[in-house]
Design a protein around this motif. Sequence first.
Motif, PDB file in Angstrom:
ATOM      1  N   UNK A  83       0.485  -1.252   0.381  1.00  0.00           N
ATOM      2  CA  UNK A  83       0.122   0.239  -0.217  1.00  0.00           C
ATOM      3  C   UNK A  83       1.291   0.972  -0.254  1.00  0.00           C
ATOM      4  N   UNK A  84       1.223   1.739  -0.928  1.00  0.00           N
ATOM      5  CA  UNK A  84       1.827   3.053  -1.158  1.00  0.00           C
ATOM      6  C   UNK A  84       0.560   4.389  -1.126  1.00  0.00           C
ATOM      7  N   UNK A  85       0.205   4.224  -0.139  1.00  0.00           N
ATOM      8  CA  UNK A  85      -1.078   5.708   0.256  1.00  0.00           C
ATOM      9  C   UNK A  85      -0.084   6.496   1.179  1.00  0.00           C
ATOM     10  N   UNK A  86      -0.435   7.611   1.571  1.00  0.00           N
ATOM     11  CA  UNK A  86       0.105   8.388   2.661  1.00  0.00           C
ATOM     12  C   UNK A  86       0.425   8.038   3.737  1.00  0.00           C
ATOM     13  N   UNK A  87       0.776   7.510   4.933  1.00  0.00           N
ATOM     14  CA  UNK A  87       1.113   7.019   6.281  1.00  0.00           C
ATOM     15  C   UNK A  87       0.944   5.646   6.597  1.00  0.00           C
ATOM     16  N   UNK A  88       1.281   4.704   5.550  1.00  0.00           N
ATOM     17  CA  UNK A  88       0.905   3.257   4.796  1.00  0.00           C
ATOM     18  C   UNK A  88       2.053   2.880   5.555  1.00  0.00           C
ATOM     19  N   UNK A  89       1.496   1.695   7.183  1.00  0.00           N
ATOM     20  CA  UNK A  89       3.062   1.239   7.411  1.00  0.00           C
ATOM     21  C   UNK A  89       4.328   0.412   6.392  1.00  0.00           C
ATOM     22  N   UNK A  90       3.465   0.259   5.051  1.00  0.00           N
ATOM     23  CA  UNK A  90       4.191  -0.711   3.736  1.00  0.00           C
ATOM     24  C   UNK A  90       5.981   0.712   3.790  1.00  0.00           C
ATOM     25  N   UNK A  91       5.338   1.808   3.727  1.00  0.00           N
ATOM     26  CA  UNK A  91       6.069   2.332   3.155  1.00  0.00           C
ATOM     27  C   UNK A  91       7.872   2.750   3.556  1.00  0.00           C
ATOM     28  N   UNK A  92       7.560   2.413   5.353  1.00  0.00           N
ATOM     29  CA  UNK A  92       8.907   2.320   5.128  1.00  0.00           C
ATOM     30  C   UNK A  92       9.723   0.719   5.374  1.00  0.00           C
ATOM     31  N   UNK A  93       9.304  -0.153   4.637  1.00  0.00           N
ATOM     32  CA  UNK A  93       9.738  -1.412   4.239  1.00  0.00           C
ATOM     33  C   UNK A  93       9.985  -1.251   2.688  1.00  0.00           C
ATOM     34  N   UNK A  94       9.390  -0.728   1.765  1.00  0.00           N
ATOM     35  CA  UNK A  94       9.199  -0.103   0.407  1.00  0.00           C
ATOM     36  C   UNK A  94      10.891   0.085   0.832  1.00  0.00           C
ATOM     37  N   UNK A  95      10.713   0.902   1.081  1.00  0.00           N
ATOM     38  CA  UNK A  95      12.054   1.766   1.113  1.00  0.00           C
ATOM     39  C   UNK A  95      13.169   0.826   1.799  1.00  0.00           C
ATOM     40  N   UNK A  96      13.115  -0.074   2.613  1.00  0.00           N
ATOM     41  CA  UNK A  96      13.983  -0.925   2.776  1.00  0.00           C
ATOM     42  C   UNK A  96      14.988  -1.795   1.919  1.00  0.00           C
ATOM     43  N   UNK A  97      13.374  -1.956   0.964  1.00  0.00           N
ATOM     44  CA  UNK A  97      13.729  -2.733  -0.465  1.00  0.00           C
ATOM     45  C   UNK A  97      14.540  -2.385  -1.466  1.00  0.00           C
ATOM     46  N   UNK A  98      13.965  -1.457  -1.428  1.00  0.00           N
ATOM     47  CA  UNK A  98      15.221   0.039  -2.534  1.00  0.00           C
ATOM     48  C   UNK A  98      16.062  -0.193  -1.871  1.00  0.00           C
TER      49      UNK A  98
ATOM     50  N   UNK B   2       6.122  12.880  -1.564  1.00  0.00           N
ATOM     51  CA  UNK B   2       7.496  11.934  -2.962  1.00  0.00           C
ATOM     52  C   UNK B   2       8.615  12.583  -2.475  1.00  0.00           C
ATOM     53  N   UNK B   3       9.385  13.085  -2.875  1.00  0.00           N
ATOM     54  CA  UNK B   3      10.103  13.126  -2.751  1.00  0.00           C
ATOM     55  C   UNK B   3      11.050  13.051  -1.270  1.00  0.00           C
ATOM     56  N   UNK B   4      10.116  13.603  -0.473  1.00  0.00           N
ATOM     57  CA  UNK B   4      10.904  13.847   0.866  1.00  0.00           C
ATOM     58  C   UNK B   4      10.726  12.102   1.155  1.00  0.00           C
ATOM     59  N   UNK B   5       9.767  11.503   0.695  1.00  0.00           N
ATOM     60  CA  UNK B   5      10.534   9.594   0.801  1.00  0.00           C
ATOM     61  C   UNK B   5      11.989   9.295   0.081  1.00  0.00           C
TER      62      UNK B   5
END
Length: 267
Positions: free
Chosen positions: A106-121, A210-213
């Motif tokens: 889930x890429x939506x703002x505030x999603x707990x998945x965002x840090x996990x995707x960043x870790x994958x990157x 998005x750029x901040x993330x």
Amino acid sequence: MAVTVVVYEDLPDRVRAAVEAETGPVFTVETVSSGLNSALSARVRTAGGSVFLKGLPVGHRWAWTQGRESEINPYVVPLAPRLLFRVVAAGWDVLGFEVVDGRHADYAPGSPDLPLVADALLELGGLRCPDVELRRAEQRLAAYVDRPADADAFRGDALLHTDWNNRNVLVADGRARVVDWAWATRGAAWLDPAHWVIWLIAAGHTPAGAEELAGRLPAWGAAPPRAVDAFACAGANLWTEIGGADPDDWTRRLLTAARLWWRHRRG
């Protein structure tokens, strides 16, 4: 050449026999994709467990992507599911992968998945680009920049995924796994975070958010601003081409996001 969806049961007998020589008898089949990139996309259950199948006719214009995924897989496991086998029979090329029991990120703002995707990157950024034939970012994007010299900014020796559609990121067991490596590319390390930015905007983030993330990834900090500008321009032009004269709702969402980011980069 559009991808025509084929269910497992309708494959030629020789193809199913070749698959089941690897998996054992197939008990149940679940089609799991709309077939945007693969004619066959299914999860099959066998006595030995479940296997994800992905296949294309050998004459399809994208048939080369099967070989690309096969070649790149040993270098991206465990970030990616492991390739178990590849069979080519009766005009079909089929890959069999281990199954990831997860959900789409889930890429939506505030999603707990965002840090996990960043870790994958971040994990991908730490992998060495293997010595296999890969397309180069400056070549893939050359037709979409405003000035030919702008594409030089995309050169590099990093291994890139380039397709950060959230459906290509599966969240399972507290981490993100990345699938569909057909468009793996060699290029500048910051390009994958840049690709992610467009998908984040499409999911509801502002361009600045998005750029901040993306900015939390070291590779992004090394990106020259003018190079990012050139990529944002290329992204808008690319999605304009993909959308054509009458884009569907899915494509229009990405086209709108890419254009919004390009306007943001222009100030």
